[in-house]
Write an enzyme that holds these catalytic residues in place. Structure first.
Site: not given
Length: 445
Positions: A102, A241, A243, A245
């Site tokens: 992430s 960000d 990833d 999400d």
């Protein structure tokens, strides 16, 4: 329920080559997950990853483990976390696997799973996988081994899905938008989504090299996008960000619009359209300004523990649809099964178009209250929060703040820290109150 040894609140995560994040564990984890997930169904699993250099390593190890357990593997390559959830559903796969840490630096990585419906795996299934990890790896017979193939049109499929969440009778024509992809998994998707909807897109953070993910760009480092919005005279900025999400936004003045403010925009817009189902779920860290602004609209508000997993649990418990965190995890269950930065951005832009309003105008009714966070390091096994000294200090501050303030004390889940958060109308007073409680915590350590 048995305590989990490997899975945390968001899968398995850590520094590459150390602790849990080793190629050996990834291989065994793929096999163990395959054993649990291959008991019935389609016997296929989707794997997506972000742009970290270690993604190749863990992708190969997971692929080998899943194949050894008899599952076929569909490889997506770099793909946002919510895209993996979506494609898991559309391919009717047994599960989706995301290789990502992430918003963490490139030297960390992680592995998390989605169930066949695109939601995070139940704790029971994670415990079953952990039980298999304790067993020796036994490969299926050669004729039962799983195969692997790449899904070449994965990005295009997800781009079309994202665009489908924007009103068909509207476009983004006339808007100039800065899109920051954090050198992460959305680099080849987010700019296309917004440009194909008609916006003039200025992309930054769209040149991943394996080690620059989240580095001075993206939703956790807003300086670059704020500067670019002002320099380019853009109408707004969208920062994602690593990833994809999380989302943070920037108005034309270069001011950050965080997750709490985005929640307000979505809830207020849904209410105007008669589409709001129930209330809104925030977290213990959500700004009191969100609570007060929703109260003014007679929209119910509830707080969960910090973490999108807990937001989701409370949404399901209350049968509500909209929730999220001030850090930018935004859930709208009418538009997806997990936090999705691109979709959240599209929904905000749709509200702007429907109401013929700027981003500043949509968020103007919500007044963010000053919030101060002080971290106090402590050693030993004693919990300073149980000290009467700390409890007394907290009560006195809460009495002084009244209904226009809030105090939150909690232990960090990852470091030996006590986090002291105080909110109120006056920043200087809030800072003084936070330091007063922090001093009490230090004395109790």
């Amino acid at each position: 329920m048995k305590q989990r040894q490997f899975f945390g609140t968001d899968g398995i995560r850590g520094k590459v080559g150390a602790g849990k994040m080793t190629p050996e564990l990834a291989l065994k984890l793929g096999w163990a997950a395959g054993r649990v997930l291959s008991r019935n169904g389609t016997k296929k699993v989707i794997i997506g990853k972000d742009t970290r250099i270690s993604g190749y390593l863990f992708e190969s190890a997971l692929e080998a483990g899943l194949s050894a357990a008899g599952l076929n593997v569909l490889l997506l390559g770099p793909m946002p976390t919510p895209a993996v959830a979506y494609l898991t559903r559309t391919f009717r796969a047994e599960a989706g696997v995301v290789i990502s840490a992430s918003h963490n630096p490139y030297y960390d990585n992680g592995i998390k799973f989605f169930s066949t419906d695109g939601s995070k795996l139940d704790d029971v299934i994670e415990l079953e996988i952990e039980a298999e990890l304790e067993k020796p790896l036994i490969c299926v017979e050669s004729h039962l081994l799983g195969k692997a193939r790449r899904i070449e049109d994965a990005a295009g499929r997800y781009i079309e899905y994202c665009k489908g969440n924007f009103p068909a009778d509207q476009t983004l024509a006339g808007l100039k938008i800065v899109v920051d992809c954090a050198h992460g998994a959305t680099y080849h998707i987010a700019p296309s989504v917004f440009s194909e909807l008609g916006a003039e897109v200025i992309a930054i953070g769209d040149k991943p090299n394996g080690i620059n993910i989240n580095h001075e760009v993206g939703a956790t480092s807003m300086g670059k996008i704020c500067e670019t919005v002002i320099a380019e005279g853009a109408d707004l900025g969208i920062a994602l960000d690593g990833d994809g999400d999380r989302i943070m936004m920037v108005n034309r003045k270069g001011e950050v619009i965080d997750g709490d403010q985005i929640l307000y925009i979505l809830a207020a817009d849904a209410q105007k359209r008669g589409q709001l189902k129930g209330g809104v779920v925030g977290t213990l860290m959500s700004n009191l300004g969100l609570d007060l602004a929703l109260q003014a609209l007679d929209i119910p508000f509830a707080r969960s523990n910090v973490g999108d997993r807990y937001v989701m649990e409370m949404l399901k418990k209350n049968d509500w649809r909209i929730g999220g965190e001030n850090s930018g995890h935004i859930l709208d269950l009418d538009h997806g099964t997990t936090g999705d930065g691109i979709i959240a951005g599209i929904l905000v832009l749709a509200a702007m178009r429907r109401q013929n309003a700027t981003l500043e105008q949509l968020v103007e009714p919500m007044k963010m209250l000053p919030q101060v966070l002080v971290n106090v390091r402590f050693e030993g096994n004693d919990n300073p929060l149980e000290s009467e000294l700390v409890k007394t200090a907290q009560v006195k501050v809460e009495q002084a703040l009244g209904a226009r303030g809030r105090v939150l004390l909690r232990k960090s889940g990852t470091e030996p820290l006590i986090r002291v958060m105080v909110e109120g109308d006056d920043h200087d007073l809030v800072l003084a109150h936070a330091n007063r409680i922090a001093d009490a915590v230090k004395l109790a350590c």
